[in-house]
Design a protein around this motif. Structure first.
Motif, short mmCIF file in Angstrom:
data_model
loop_
_atom_site.label_atom_id
_atom_site.label_comp_id
_atom_site.label_asym_id
_atom_site.label_seq_id
_atom_site.Cartn_x
_atom_site.Cartn_y
_atom_site.Cartn_z
N TRP A 137 21.67 16.60 32.27
CA TRP A 137 21.42 15.06 32.77
C TRP A 137 22.06 15.03 34.16
O TRP A 137 22.19 14.15 34.72
CB TRP A 137 21.97 14.25 31.67
CG TRP A 137 21.43 14.04 30.45
CD1 TRP A 137 21.86 14.65 29.13
CD2 TRP A 137 20.07 13.74 30.21
NE1 TRP A 137 21.15 14.59 28.22
CE2 TRP A 137 20.12 13.96 28.80
CE3 TRP A 137 19.34 12.89 30.78
CZ2 TRP A 137 18.93 13.54 28.11
CZ3 TRP A 137 18.08 12.47 30.12
CH2 TRP A 137 17.88 12.68 28.81
N ALA B 201 17.88 11.76 35.11
CA ALA B 201 18.29 11.78 33.85
C ALA B 201 17.16 11.43 33.12
O ALA B 201 16.89 11.89 32.02
CB ALA B 201 19.37 10.29 33.74
N ASP B 202 16.15 10.45 33.36
CA ASP B 202 15.14 10.28 32.54
C ASP B 202 13.87 11.28 32.82
O ASP B 202 12.83 10.81 31.80
CB ASP B 202 14.34 8.60 33.02
CG ASP B 202 15.53 7.63 32.81
OD1 ASP B 202 16.35 7.71 31.99
OD2 ASP B 202 15.81 6.79 33.62
N GLY C 237 16.97 8.79 27.50
CA GLY C 237 18.11 8.53 28.54
C GLY C 237 19.53 8.63 27.82
O GLY C 237 19.67 8.64 26.82
N ARG D 14 23.74 7.38 28.79
CA ARG D 14 24.73 6.85 29.68
C ARG D 14 26.04 7.21 29.02
O ARG D 14 26.36 6.56 27.85
CB ARG D 14 24.23 5.33 29.65
CG ARG D 14 23.23 4.92 30.50
CD ARG D 14 23.24 3.66 30.96
NE ARG D 14 22.55 2.68 30.29
CZ ARG D 14 22.44 1.25 30.28
NH1 ARG D 14 23.08 0.79 31.20
NH2 ARG D 14 21.93 0.80 29.39
N ARG E 283 24.04 7.02 33.84
CA ARG E 283 22.92 7.58 33.41
C ARG E 283 22.99 9.05 33.55
O ARG E 283 22.85 9.83 33.06
CB ARG E 283 21.68 6.90 33.96
CG ARG E 283 20.52 7.47 33.38
CD ARG E 283 19.57 6.82 33.81
NE ARG E 283 19.38 5.47 32.99
CZ ARG E 283 18.96 5.53 31.78
NH1 ARG E 283 18.55 6.42 31.06
NH2 ARG E 283 18.84 4.21 31.05
N GLU F 282 19.76 7.19 24.37
CA GLU F 282 18.66 6.47 24.11
C GLU F 282 17.47 7.13 23.59
O GLU F 282 17.08 8.13 24.29
CB GLU F 282 18.19 5.67 25.31
CG GLU F 282 19.52 4.56 25.83
CD GLU F 282 19.15 3.70 27.06
OE1 GLU F 282 19.48 2.67 27.04
OE2 GLU F 282 18.47 4.20 27.92
N ARG G 164 19.18 1.70 35.55
CA ARG G 164 18.17 2.10 36.81
C ARG G 164 18.25 0.93 37.84
O ARG G 164 17.94 -0.27 37.36
CB ARG G 164 16.95 2.62 36.32
CG ARG G 164 16.92 3.61 35.26
CD ARG G 164 15.30 3.95 34.94
NE ARG G 164 15.11 4.95 33.87
CZ ARG G 164 15.05 4.12 32.72
NH1 ARG G 164 14.98 3.23 32.16
NH2 ARG G 164 15.02 5.21 31.71
#
Length: 560
Positions: free
Chosen positions: A23, A28-29, A49, A51, A92, A200, A508
């Motif tokens: 990450w 990250a995404d 995701g 965080r 994130r 997530e 984000r």
């Protein structure tokens, strides 16, 4: 270091090293963890995701799961704030250093020891084990599974439940103590990425074939951290387990109750602490010779005064957000009395006051916290104040100065030929390299020059009267009053807080202009009330959307 501690820390290091590598080295995404010893394939969902918990979120989670009397000690490794973004966005892509993980390990062992100490054990251990000196998998699972559900913000999988029960059994065998076995297993949970990171996960969207949606557990976490700045409680997790959070009507009803709860104040405090860069208060230093009234008590009171003003106006009084720039009502305690030259009496409690109409103190920008934070150690700074207003309150980034700028004239506060900041900045801004940025910052900050580097009032500098005329985007005004009214009338201030609220929820920056415009329209129609803004963000589908580039990723989940 004992073998038991090493085994716990190794589990955390293996999982967190993987998380940190993935990450941090990739957006990250767009990154998805690969299978390893700590990663287990799951066909039902994929990670979209992660965080990292902030210090406050960690402390709140421990207090909510185990009770407010559980002590959390030690320093936390900070989350790096991306330029012109929130810490919520920085979380994130935040990894942990080995030293940071060592501190989390020490903290976890301290928490686990307290949880299973005699004063608390009965609260968390349902019934007695078959033996206090031998392993009891059934009793261990009855204890650890409910705690794991709260800590991981979802039920433990069967393999996870077996793993932590096995860990407790091995530790019991090594120590001859069932309680010590529970401590080690709980300590391992507390250094797991499943706790330290809000992970997530997305699942196939039954209403949109081929697309993904956040699963119910992830929706519960996002809702709880956004509105209350803490982990979802048992009731919210129960709703997630029943599928209630996937029903828009029920979801809105839950969110509505949450924004009306007293706990929403914690969420509002956390949001503005992030938006207004309050971490800078930890770095603030003032010259004691120049500012003899400034001390540690004053430094600690400055952010609290701003937060009390914010929550009093926006929550207690249900005020219009724009009023934060014009209100004269605030709270003050004894240490701040010397700065404001206001008698407070002998009480060290916070008391409400209203600044006089001729004080030129309007809203947050007239408070010593903002004025001191955006000043130098021994002098005020119209440039820093103007830049902060542009960037923090209007979401308008200002470039940093070039490295070869000569600040001699601005810093020479004892020069009688250039007695005031306005005169010194006029001389400085004749440099064409500097003029562009100073034209958009200095006219704003100069309107606050009747307040020195700690926010105390002054009418003159070096015996020369201070001219507090100001300007911004074609508007001219005088003093803090005029600046506050101009900001309250600016569409940029409300647009900024709306976009920041969406960024805070999702981690984000808000990039879709149409989404922000729609949110701003609802904010306006609701009278610019903060409860309505956060309720709208919490219930808008865009706040739970899974990025399109996450869809092709392989389905995996972090393990122990």
């Amino acid at each position: 270091m004992s073998k038991l501690r090493l085994s716990t820390l190794a589990l955390g290091l293996s999982g967190l090293a993987l998380a940190g590598t993935v990450w941090t080295n990739l957006p990250a995404d767009k990154a998805v963890a690969q299978e390893s010893a700590t990663v287990r394939a799951e066909p039902d969902f994929r990670i979209v995701g992660m965080r990292r918990l902030t210090e406050t979120q960690y402390r709140n989670a421990i207090a909510d799961v185990f009770g407010p009397d559980i002590r959390v000690a030690g320093r936390f490794e900070p989350i790096v704030r991306p330029v012109h973004e929130l810490i919520a966005s920085g979380a994130r892509g935040s990894s942990l250093s080995p030293a940071g993980l060592e501190r989390f390990d020490a903290r976890a062992r301290l928490v686990a020891t307290q949880v299973f100490a005699p004063a608390h054990r009965a609260q968390f251990v349902p019934g007695a084990p078959a033996s206090e000196t031998a392993a009891d998998d059934a009793c261990a699972r009855r204890t650890l599974d409910p705690l794991g559900r709260l800590l991981f913000r979802r039920p433990l999988t069967g393999s996870e439940s077996a793993f932590y029960a096995s860990l407790a059994a091995k530790a019991t065998g090594a120590t001859g103590s069932f309680g010590k076995g529970l401590e080690l297993a709980l300590g391992a949970m507390l250094v797991s990425p499943n706790f330290l990171y809000v992970i997530e996960r997305a699942e196939p969207d039954p209403a949109a074939p081929g697309k993904l949606r956040l699963d119910a557990w992830s929706r519960a976490s996002r809702l709880s951290f956004m509105l209350w700045n803490t982990t979802p409680g048992a009731a919210l997790l129960d709703a997630a387990g029943k599928g209630t959070l996937n029903d828009p009507q029920h979801f809105r009803a839950i969110a509505s109750r949450m924004v009306e709860s007293p706990r929403f104040e914690g969420g509002v405090r956390a949001f503005f602490t992030d938006m207004l860069l309050f971490e800078k208060f930890d770095e603030m230093a003032k010259d004691p010779v120049v500012y003899p009234y400034f001390n540690q008590d004053v430094a600690q009171a400055l952010p609290e005064q701003m937060l009390r003003t914010i929550t009093d106006h926006l929550l207690t009084r249900e005020g219009d957000y724009r009023g934060l720039f014009t209100t004269r009502r605030t709270w003050i305690n004894r240490p701040l009395g010397a700065v404001y030259q206001v008698p407070v009496g002998n009480s060290r409690d916070w008391v409400p006051i209203e600044f006089a109409a001729d004080s030129d103190r309007a809203g947050l920008l007239g408070q010593a916290g903002f004025l001191a934070l955006y000043s130098h150690s021994g002098r005020s700074s119209p440039t820093l104040r103007g830049k902060a207003i542009r960037e923090l309150l209007m979401c308008q980034p200002v470039p940093n100065p070039p490295g070869n700028v000569n600040f001699t004239a601005v810093q020479d506060t004892a020069n009688k030929a250039m007695p005031t900041a306005r005169v010194r900045l006029d001389a400085h801004s004749t440099d064409p390299v500097c003029a562009g940025c100073h034209k958009i910052t200095d006219p704003i900050g100069l309107s606050l020059e009747r307040f020195d580097g700690i926010g105390a009032f002054r009418a003159s500098e070096n015996d020369a009267p201070i001219d507090n005329a100001g300007g911004m985007d074609g508007a001219t005004f005088t003093g803090g009053d005029g600046l506050g009214k101009t900001l309250a009338e600016s569409a940029d201030t409300t647009m900024c807080v709306a976009s920041r609220a969406l960024e805070y929820a999702t981690g984000r920056p808000a990039e879709n202009a149409d989404t922000v415009e729609a949110l701003l329209g609802r904010f306006e129609s609701g009278g610019y009330r903060i409860r309505q803004l956060f309720l709208d963000v919490a219930t808008m589908p865009e706040a739970y959307a899974v990025p399109a580039y996450a869809a092709p990723a392989p389905a995996v989940a972090l393990g122990k």
